[in-house]
Design an enzyme around this catalytic site. Structure first.
Site, PDB file in Angstrom:
ATOM      1  CB  THR B  17      -0.961   0.007   1.204  1.00 46.81           C
ATOM      2  OG1 THR B  17      -0.200  -0.281   2.384  1.00 46.81           O
ATOM      3  CG2 THR B  17      -2.048  -1.042   1.058  1.00 46.81           C
ATOM      4  N   GLY B  18       2.170   1.147   0.095  1.00 43.29           N
ATOM      5  CA  GLY B  18       3.036   2.336   0.065  1.00 43.29           C
ATOM      6  C   GLY B  18       3.198   2.880  -1.345  1.00 43.29           C
ATOM      7  CD  GLN B  20       9.579   3.655  -5.753  1.00 41.98           C
ATOM      8  OE1 GLN B  20       9.773   4.829  -5.449  1.00 41.98           O
ATOM      9  NE2 GLN B  20       9.567   3.251  -7.019  1.00 41.98           N
ATOM     10  CD  GLU B 213      29.217   0.283  -6.132  1.00 45.74           C
ATOM     11  OE1 GLU B 213      29.207   0.309  -4.886  1.00 45.74           O
ATOM     12  OE2 GLU B 213      28.313   0.763  -6.833  1.00 45.74           O
ATOM     13  CG  HIS B 255      26.407   1.760  -3.250  1.00 50.86           C
ATOM     14  ND1 HIS B 255      26.653   1.171  -4.460  1.00 50.86           N
ATOM     15  CD2 HIS B 255      25.177   2.284  -3.339  1.00 50.86           C
ATOM     16  CE1 HIS B 255      25.605   1.324  -5.256  1.00 50.86           C
ATOM     17  NE2 HIS B 255      24.694   2.015  -4.590  1.00 50.86           N
TER      18      HIS B 255
END
Lengths: 401, 313
Positions: B17-18, B20, B213, B255
């Site tokens: 229900t959010g 995004q 990375e 990150h």
């Protein structure tokens, strides 16, 4: 990681029934003397800064009476130690130590790690460097925690005798529980002492906690304010925005170059930074901007910092082909700030590589502005980097002629 | 085939229900993903884009059996939500949430491993098996513009870079079997090496491309598997973050995991460790198609003599 000052770390341990020396914080020599009056064995004066290695830096003084205490505090307050301003001191009872050890708990991988050595005290860094075999370590199963049996086995390996072993194992188990309850990433006990009376005491304690877990540790919400605020005014303003506005953490790190980078931070941010150096361009900063929703205040803070940098000669707005975030919020924020700061883009080449949702509106916003190059679809990250490097070099050459 | 998900995968969305979650769910359904139910405590009976909402994972899958779950819950709720999904018996759990406390991450990763559950993330933008299904925001509103169906497996520390990898492959005539963003955090549910082992076993993947990375041992583990012969399909690697080595150790850019703790965790060390193991190391995205072509060509010419040998035997 948010490094806590010693008073906060020790309060956390004390509240969990762990043996730490009595101590309190003072901001003036008078206050320190009042606290020390309750310490017949003498007081230790320590600069209250969130870092270890204070002993070697001369920021820990043993005092025997009120005069010595007053003098030590007066000499320490207002100085700078290991890059931190000393505004307060920690006054702690002196402990008569018979033997001292070193212990650390850390979490920086899939399993917490415990390290212990019988060679404690101030020289543990030397031990790490010259006699690493004296450090005994073990990984802890995060689902089972540190069991007494594992603690015993570790102590045996480290050469502790059985007489001390039982009470020390129980202490290790309790420390691990306190470490987890604090969401700590590092807990260093140095020295872990045996007092003259034969009891165990956590004399030195440094703790670093997970900033992402601060939502469940209201007691430390302000612990890092003085520490994490950077001295560069533009880095400072982004730190302030991080505290004031909600949403993901931003970052702005100023560098020596002249091309501003407005990037996501990870992934493409790292890639474009590498490529820029390879092509002979010098970034003026690195930054982290989280995916932006309708609230653009953090993005605005980072972009303002980039534009305020006096070394700025060019700007790259370079993002991955947008899969989720909208492009037009970034471009409208840029245009808004350029106007607000009265920046003449004729003097500041800007390359924008933003594809995805809202792109049509984004392109319309920059249309007609000189020197803003919104690269066509299909332009690679590298081609966009090359363009800003060339335009910046060209602008510099023009300025010279 | 593909790895992790395909058109048959039945998916539930925790936290549906959010904002995004609603956005992503819409575009996942449009792409063909079989989203069978959503979960938000206290919201039983609601419907999001035609998907029924339940209070718990258990009650959702009792009505709508599922194989996988994707989570859009706040960082503080990730631990209980993942444990709930594991308890309910889901075999694939994808966590999009960012900034999850490390003690919680470590706990759920260990729990998932003990249960034999595949945990992707945290902090991932999802998985796409082009032409079949997608889980999460990967590909945005028009995944077909970025990813063509094909035979290259992608695994990236960065969600955004999966799009650039997909694009450069598409432009040069390559397609993707599955693309997975493993998450850029210090500790992730599955390691890069584990994803590559899945691609190695996948009959419809011919080669893998990884984006790495600084920080963590992910790329080093890949190099070890290639060296040991456990990974025999060609691997092309793009490792970014060389610039960090010019700055003091421990300084992080981007990150959270991208802090260099040991010299083996720097980008340039990773490049040389991978190259020494036989991985094809790209300096830029543009290098990748050429390296793939060369790797396939080398594989063919290497196979040819042994075939001749077989005939003569």
């Amino acid at each position: 990681m948010l490094a806590l000052t010693e008073d906060l770390a020790k309060r956390w341990l004390r509240e969990r029934g762990l043996p730490v020396p009595r101590g309190a914080v003072a901001a003036s020599p008078d206050e320190a003397v009042r606290i020390a009056a309750d310490m017949p064995g003498g007081a230790v004066v320590k600069a209250l800064i969130p870092t270890g290695r204070r002993g070697k830096a001369g920021a820990v003084r043993l005092t025997a009476n009120a005069e010595e205490c007053r003098a030590a505090v007066a000499a320490m307050l207002g100085t700078s130690v290991l890059g931190h301003a000393v505004q307060r001191v920690y006054i702690e009872e002196r402990i008569a130590i018979r033997d001292e050890f070193y212990l650390s708990l850390s979490l920086n991988g899939p399993r917490p790690e415990i390290v212990i050595t019988r060679s404690g005290g101030i020289d543990v860094e030397d031990v790490m460097r010259t006699q690493p075999e004296r450090l005994v370590s073990a990984a802890i199963d995060p689902l089972c925690g540190l069991a007494v049996g594992q603690a015993n086995e570790l102590l045996q390996r480290a050469g502790f005798d059985a007489a001390l072993g039982a009470s020390l194992a129980a202490l290790l188990v309790a420390l691990y529980e306190a470490f987890c309850a604090a969401d700590a990433l590092l807990l260093e006990i140095n020295p872990l002492a045996v007092t003259d009376s034969g009891s165990l005491m956590l004399v030195g304690a440094m703790m670093g906690v997970d900033q992402q877990a601060l939502f469940r540790h209201a007691e430390w919400a302000d612990a890092g304010v003085a520490v994490t605020l950077s001295r560069n005014p533009r880095e400072y303003s982004v730190d302030v925005a991080n505290r004031e506005f909600s949403g993901g953490e931003c970052q702005y790190v100023e560098l020596e170059g002249e091309i501003g980078l407005l990037v996501g931070g990870g992934g493409a941010g790292l890639y474009q930074h590498d490529v820029m150096l390879e092509l002979g361009g010098l970034p003026a900063n690195h930054c982290v901007t989280p995916p932006t929703g309708t609230d653009n205040r953090k993005l605005k803070a980072v972009l303002a910092a980039i534009l305020d940098n006096p070394r700025l000669k060019g700007l790259l707005v370079g993002f991955n082909f947008a899969q989720m975030a909208r492009t037009d919020i970034r471009v409208s924020t840029l245009m808004e700030l350029l106007q607000e700061k009265r920046i003449d883009t004729a003097q500041l080449p800007i390359v924008i590589r933003l594809f995805g949702a809202g792109e049509q509106a984004s392109r319309a916003m920059v249309a007609g502005h000189p020197n803003i190059h919104y690269v066509p679809r299909g332009t690679t990250l590298k081609e966009a980097v090359r363009l800003i490097v060339e335009l910046t070099a060209g602008a510099r050459a023009n300025a010279l002629t | 085939m593909s790895i992790l998900i395909d058109q048959t995968t039945r998916i539930i969305v925790q936290g549906i229900t959010g904002g995004q979650a609603r956005f992503d769910t819409q575009w996942c359904i449009n792409y063909g993903a079989r989203i069978v139910a959503g979960v938000t405590p206290g919201r039983l009976g609601e419907v999001v884009h035609g998907v029924p909402v339940f209070d718990t994972v258990q009650s959702a899958i009792a009505v709508h059996p599922a194989d996988a779950s994707i989570l859009y819950v706040p960082a503080a709720q990730v631990k209980p939500a993942v444990l709930e999904a594991i308890d309910a018996g889901l075999r694939l759990i994808v966590v999009t949430s960012e900034y999850v406390p490390l003690h919680d991450v470590v706990h759920v990763v260990a729990t998932a491993r003990a249960a034999g559950v595949r945990l992707v993330g945290c902090n991932t933008n999802g998985i796409i098996s082009p032409g079949k299904s997608k889980l999460g925001g990967v590909g945005g509103i028009d995944p077909g513009e970025i990813y063509s169906p094909g035979r290259i497996g992608l695994c990236s520390r960065s969600g955004g870079m999966t799009a650039e990898l997909g694009l450069v492959l598409k432009e040069t005539g390559y397609g993707v079997s599955t693309s997975v963003a493993m998450g850029g955090d210090l500790v992730t549910g599955m390691s890069m090496a584990e994803y590559l082992m899945l691609f190695e076993a996948d009959a419809d993947t011919d080669a893998m491309v990884i984006f790495g990375e600084p920080g963590t041992r992910n790329e080093q583990e890949v190099a070890e598997l290639v060296l040991a012969g456990s990974i025999r399909k060609p691997v092309v690697a793009l490792i970014s973050g060389i610039f960090q080595e010019a700055y003091p150790a421990g300084m992080t850019f981007g990150h959270a995991a991208a802090a260099i703790n040991t010299s083996a965790e720097s980008a340039s060390a990773k490049r040389s460790i991978l190259a020494a193991a036989g991985v094809h190391v790209a300096r830029s995205l543009e290098d990748i198609p050429g390296l793939l072509r060369r790797a396939f060509f080398a594989a063919e010419t290497a196979v040819a003599p042994s075939r001749r040998g077989d005939q003569s035997a």
